[in-house]
Write a protein that holds these residues in place. Structure first.
Motif, PDB file in Angstrom:
ATOM      1  N   PHE A  66      21.226  44.213  53.210  1.00 44.95           N
ATOM      2  CA  PHE A  66      20.053  43.369  53.815  1.00 44.95           C
ATOM      3  C   PHE A  66      19.715  42.224  52.797  1.00 44.95           C
ATOM      4  CE2 PHE A  66      19.873  46.666  56.710  1.00 44.95           C
ATOM      5  CZ  PHE A  66      19.427  46.127  57.903  1.00 44.95           C
ATOM      6  N   GLN A  67      19.168  41.170  53.370  1.00 44.95           N
ATOM      7  CA  GLN A  67      19.056  39.794  52.332  1.00 44.95           C
ATOM      8  C   GLN A  67      18.027  40.654  51.255  1.00 44.95           C
ATOM      9  OE1 GLN A  67      17.541  36.357  54.478  1.00 44.95           O
ATOM     10  NE2 GLN A  67      17.151  35.453  52.801  1.00 44.95           N
ATOM     11  N   GLY A  68      17.120  41.389  51.622  1.00 42.10           N
ATOM     12  CA  GLY A  68      16.033  41.745  50.411  1.00 42.10           C
ATOM     13  C   GLY A  68      16.512  43.172  50.073  1.00 42.10           C
ATOM     14  N   SER A  95      14.592  33.000  71.224  1.00 37.51           N
ATOM     15  CA  SER A  95      13.336  32.336  70.707  1.00 37.51           C
ATOM     16  C   SER A  95      12.361  33.263  70.221  1.00 37.51           C
ATOM     17  CB  SER A  95      12.682  31.511  71.779  1.00 37.51           C
ATOM     18  OG  SER A  95      13.610  30.864  72.519  1.00 37.51           O
ATOM     19  N   PHE A  96      11.745  32.953  69.214  1.00 43.53           N
ATOM     20  CA  PHE A  96      10.393  33.875  68.733  1.00 43.53           C
ATOM     21  C   PHE A  96       9.275  33.094  68.999  1.00 43.53           C
ATOM     22  CE2 PHE A  96      13.785  35.155  65.813  1.00 43.53           C
ATOM     23  CZ  PHE A  96      13.458  36.612  66.011  1.00 43.53           C
ATOM     24  N   ARG A  97       8.399  33.375  69.797  1.00 43.79           N
ATOM     25  CA  ARG A  97       7.125  32.764  70.198  1.00 43.79           C
ATOM     26  C   ARG A  97       7.237  31.394  70.862  1.00 43.79           C
ATOM     27  NH1 ARG A  97       5.317  34.634  65.539  1.00 43.79           N
ATOM     28  NH2 ARG A  97       4.979  36.766  65.444  1.00 43.79           N
ATOM     29  N   GLY A  98       8.257  31.461  71.712  1.00 45.27           N
ATOM     30  CA  GLY A  98       8.541  30.111  72.365  1.00 45.27           C
ATOM     31  C   GLY A  98       9.558  29.017  71.472  1.00 45.27           C
ATOM     32  N   ARG A  99       9.634  29.463  70.136  1.00 46.00           N
ATOM     33  CA  ARG A  99      10.515  28.496  69.204  1.00 46.00           C
ATOM     34  C   ARG A  99      11.888  28.913  69.291  1.00 46.00           C
ATOM     35  NH1 ARG A  99      11.460  27.623  63.997  1.00 46.00           N
ATOM     36  NH2 ARG A  99      10.867  29.770  63.659  1.00 46.00           N
ATOM     37  N   PRO A 100      12.869  28.176  69.750  1.00 48.53           N
ATOM     38  CA  PRO A 100      14.051  28.646  69.818  1.00 48.53           C
ATOM     39  C   PRO A 100      14.730  28.720  68.293  1.00 48.53           C
ATOM     40  CG  PRO A 100      14.008  26.437  70.727  1.00 48.53           C
ATOM     41  CD  PRO A 100      12.748  26.940  70.450  1.00 48.53           C
ATOM     42  N   VAL A 101      15.631  29.928  67.988  1.00 49.90           N
ATOM     43  CA  VAL A 101      16.330  29.822  66.803  1.00 49.90           C
ATOM     44  C   VAL A 101      17.837  29.859  67.063  1.00 49.90           C
ATOM     45  CG1 VAL A 101      16.622  31.352  64.951  1.00 49.90           C
ATOM     46  CG2 VAL A 101      14.328  31.185  65.797  1.00 49.90           C
ATOM     47  N   LEU A 102      18.169  30.660  68.042  1.00 55.54           N
ATOM     48  CA  LEU A 102      19.435  30.490  68.414  1.00 55.54           C
ATOM     49  C   LEU A 102      19.784  29.805  69.747  1.00 55.54           C
ATOM     50  CD1 LEU A 102      20.821  34.039  67.308  1.00 55.54           C
ATOM     51  CD2 LEU A 102      20.581  31.920  65.980  1.00 55.54           C
ATOM     52  N   GLY A 140      24.820  27.777  56.299  1.00 51.39           N
ATOM     53  CA  GLY A 140      23.688  27.076  56.776  1.00 51.39           C
ATOM     54  C   GLY A 140      22.484  27.174  56.122  1.00 51.39           C
ATOM     55  N   ARG A 141      21.586  26.281  56.206  1.00 58.02           N
ATOM     56  CA  ARG A 141      20.311  26.111  55.525  1.00 58.02           C
ATOM     57  C   ARG A 141      19.514  27.286  55.485  1.00 58.02           C
ATOM     58  NH1 ARG A 141      17.344  20.815  55.395  1.00 58.02           N
ATOM     59  NH2 ARG A 141      16.924  21.677  53.341  1.00 58.02           N
ATOM     60  N   SER A 142      18.496  27.400  54.742  1.00 56.16           N
ATOM     61  CA  SER A 142      17.644  28.594  54.519  1.00 56.16           C
ATOM     62  C   SER A 142      16.718  28.567  56.021  1.00 56.16           C
ATOM     63  CB  SER A 142      16.641  28.465  53.591  1.00 56.16           C
ATOM     64  OG  SER A 142      17.573  28.837  52.553  1.00 56.16           O
ATOM     65  N   GLY A 143      16.657  29.564  56.534  1.00 58.83           N
ATOM     66  CA  GLY A 143      15.669  29.496  57.990  1.00 58.83           C
ATOM     67  C   GLY A 143      16.477  29.103  59.172  1.00 58.83           C
ATOM     68  N   CYS A 144      17.621  28.760  59.009  1.00 58.52           N
ATOM     69  CA  CYS A 144      18.428  28.413  60.151  1.00 58.52           C
ATOM     70  C   CYS A 144      18.574  29.633  61.262  1.00 58.52           C
ATOM     71  CB  CYS A 144      19.553  27.513  60.024  1.00 58.52           C
ATOM     72  SG  CYS A 144      21.017  28.386  59.240  1.00 58.52           S
ATOM     73  N   GLY A 145      18.644  30.920  60.877  1.00 57.62           N
ATOM     74  CA  GLY A 145      18.900  31.745  61.650  1.00 57.62           C
ATOM     75  C   GLY A 145      20.066  32.368  61.467  1.00 57.62           C
ATOM     76  N   LYS A 146      20.479  32.315  60.244  1.00 53.75           N
ATOM     77  CA  LYS A 146      21.874  33.239  59.942  1.00 53.75           C
ATOM     78  C   LYS A 146      21.262  34.947  59.779  1.00 53.75           C
ATOM     79  CE  LYS A 146      22.238  31.493  55.833  1.00 53.75           C
ATOM     80  NZ  LYS A 146      21.082  30.460  55.683  1.00 53.75           N
ATOM     81  N   SER A 147      20.167  35.300  59.312  1.00 54.87           N
ATOM     82  CA  SER A 147      19.909  36.843  59.342  1.00 54.87           C
ATOM     83  C   SER A 147      19.838  37.122  60.561  1.00 54.87           C
ATOM     84  CB  SER A 147      18.846  36.960  58.499  1.00 54.87           C
ATOM     85  OG  SER A 147      18.676  36.511  57.148  1.00 54.87           O
ATOM     86  N   VAL A 148      18.893  36.283  61.422  1.00 52.17           N
ATOM     87  CA  VAL A 148      18.587  36.590  62.701  1.00 52.17           C
ATOM     88  C   VAL A 148      20.007  36.765  63.645  1.00 52.17           C
ATOM     89  CG1 VAL A 148      17.868  35.652  65.101  1.00 52.17           C
ATOM     90  CG2 VAL A 148      16.623  35.342  62.879  1.00 52.17           C
ATOM     91  N   LEU A 149      21.003  36.196  63.488  1.00 55.33           N
ATOM     92  CA  LEU A 149      22.298  36.153  63.951  1.00 55.33           C
ATOM     93  C   LEU A 149      22.972  37.378  63.772  1.00 55.33           C
ATOM     94  CD1 LEU A 149      24.996  35.208  65.443  1.00 55.33           C
ATOM     95  CD2 LEU A 149      25.561  33.920  63.486  1.00 55.33           C
TER      96      LEU A 149
END
Ligand SMILES: Nc1ncnc2c1ncn2[C@@H]1O[C@H](COP(=O)(O)OP(=O)(O)O)[C@@H](O)[C@H]1O
Ligand SMILES: [Mg+2]
Lengths: 256, 259
Positions: free
Chosen positions: A88-90, A14-21, A38-47
């Motif tokens: 990396f993505q960028g 979670s980031f600041r209480g918001r679960p991503v995975l 997966g959609r943008s912002g769904c946590g692929k890069s985080v994974l």
């Protein structure tokens, strides 16, 4: 050879209480190309960052060749990272260094070869991504797509065992995208590398994948080879791969 | 009332957490300082940026300070016909206090901000992740060279500022107050003993560490694109200023009671 290369077990983040995975499980076999969609912002890069050890999970394990990398630090972790290459993505090129220094960074840093050999390997990697002879340029002089390709050259320069591609074809024209798809396939065949490709470009996904996994709401909801994914009866996966504006994904969002 | 207490408590905890983070970065930096050979190439690059490139602005600030100090004290000293002592007053206040502190503040504003902006940009564009992913520890690559360069250059810049400040006073003394050049020079350097120079210089090592470490720490903490880099840069300068002034006060009190 179907030994397990990477095993992600019950990872939560979670980031600041918001679960991503939320309790994510995924197994990647040695030598395969796993495409994560997966959609943008769904946590692929985080994974991806969890697998490379750049982020630590709140709970769960990430096993690389049987070693839990969430438990190790410093030199031990670095030893494993040398077997990895990451785009990396960028692109994340160092803007204080030239293209050549960027691509040869890891080889120089760890003095893996002599200077002449490094120069040769840098030229070779740049040639792979269709950018020969731009060693002296600075990243600021490159277009977005060129940066991405230099980032890719940097990721493959040390012949890593596992290569991570974060959206390798995003922001690149379709012809060059196909060159990169071919490169991913070729590296995988020739050097028997294990590849993990994050993308939402389905053309690329079908072309390079041994298996495809779909990340949705913090978990892997479907895994299968490209034919299985194409023929899926999971409505969420269906909507994503066909790119429909209406379906369970958008409905769930509207309800929120 | 309860809200105010809660708010203050939260602020205080955040402050302690900040100090904790800063301390752990300092320790990590010290470990890397001894654990691995320095990247001399980067150290020298940073020495140029931090030291050499700061010389013009340090020159201006020190010169004007010396001039203003001499003129303001002349206002009082002329009343008791003690203009001669302006020389000693300027040289003592420059070496003991104004040289070190003004130089540190100028460098914090110029270099500390640049460090945070650079590292912050690297953070939000994933360059720091890329370093780590290539098994190149960011502290060793980014913090150690900046830390070393600051520690080397700030004392040198301070000595330079001291000299320029004294020269500024000299200009006022000789050309405005018509003191003789040799008397002014004698009165500047006679009362000046090693202790004065040293109490000024000790502090600069701490100031240098504050500038480099706060600059790097804020850079590493940066989040959220260009806006985040701007915020981090401002915070870096404000926090460095506060810590520099606080450290200066602490040292002055300490030296006052010890010597
Ligand atoms: N370091 C971080 N701090 C806070 N939130 C983050 C961080 N990294 C990613 N996130 C959040 O996690 C979510 C997933 O991000 P990401 O993995 O980049 O998505 P994508 O699937 O497009 O690659 C996003 O909502 C993002 O805001
Ligand atoms: Mg992403």
């Amino acid at each position: 050879m179907t030994t397990i290369m990477i095993d992600v077990v019950n990872v939560r983040k979670s980031f600041r209480g918001r679960p991503v995975l939320r309790s994510l499980n995924l197994t990647i076999k040695r030598g395969e190309t796993m495409v994560i969609i997966g959609r943008s912002g769904c946590g692929k890069s985080v994974l991806l960052k969890h697998i490379v050890g750049l982020l630590k999970p709140d709970s769960g394990q990430v096993l690389v060749g049987g070693i839990d990398i969430t438990k190790i630090h410093g030199r031990e972790l670095d030893k494993i990272r040398l077997k990895f290459g990451m785009l990396f993505q960028g692109a994340a090129l160092f803007d204080s260094l030239t293209v050549g220094e960027n691509v040869g960074f890891l080889l120089n840093e760890h003095a893996l070869f002599g200077p002449d050999e490094i120069t040769r390997k840098v030229a070779e990697s740049l040639a792979h991504v269709g950018l020969s002879g731009i060693e002296h340029m600075k990243p600021a002089e490159l277009s977005g797509g060129m940066k991405k390709r230099v980032g890719l050259a940097r990721a493959i320069c040390h012949n890593p065992e596992v290569i991570f591609y974060d959206e390798p074809t995003t922001g690149i024209d379709p012809i060059m995208a196909d060159v990169i798809n071919n490169l991913i396939v070729a590296l995988n065949k020739k050097l028997n590398t294990t590849s993990i490709v994050v993308t939402h470009d389905m053309v690329s996904a079908y072309k390079v994948a041994t298996r495809i996994a779909m990340l949705y709401e913090g978990a892997i909801i479907a895994v299968g080879n490209p034919d299985e994914i194409r023929a899926t009866d999971n409505p969420v996966v269906r909507q994503f791969i066909t790119g429909a504006a209406e379906g369970p994904i958008t409905e769930a969002e509207q309800r929120r | 009332m309860r809200d105010i207490l809660l708010q203050t408590g939260r602020r205080f905890i955040a402050f302690l957490q900040y100090l904790g983070g800063l301390t752990s970065l300092s320790l990590l930096t010290l470990i890397w300082l001894f654990a691995a050979p320095f990247k001399w190439k980067y150290v020298i690059q940073q020495m140029k940026k931090i030291g050499y490139d700061s010389m013009p602005i340090v020159f201006l600030v020190a010169l004007f300070t010396g001039i203003v100090l001499a003129l303001q004290s002349a206002y009082q000293m002329q009343k008791i016909s003690a203009e001669m002592y302006i020389a000693s007053l300027v040289s003592l206040s420059m070496t003991r206090e104004l040289g070190p502190v003004l130089t540190a503040l100028v460098v914090a504003g110029r270099v500390g901000a640049a460090i945070t902006a650079e590292l912050g940009t690297m953070k939000v564009t994933e360059q720091i992740d890329a370093l780590e992913a290539m098994a190149a520890p960011p502290v060793q690559h980014l913090v150690v060279p900046r830390f070393l360069a600051s520690i080397f250059m700030l004392p040198l810049l301070t000595i330079y500022a001291d000299a320029i400040g004294i020269f500024g006073g000299y200009l006022v003394g000789v050309y405005k107050l018509n003191l003789s050049s040799s008397i002014y020079i004698n009165m500047s350097f006679d009362p000046l003993v090693m202790k004065d120079l040293m109490t000024g210089l000790y502090k600069t090592f701490f100031f240098a560490a504050i500038i480099a470490l706060v600059g790097c720490f804020e850079g590493f903490q940066t989040e959220g694109g260009a806006e985040g880099v701007g915020l981090a840069t401002t915070r870096s300068v404000v926090i460095s200023f506060i810590l520099i002034i606080a450290t200066d006060c602490l040292f002055t009190v300490l030296f006052y009671f010890i010597f």
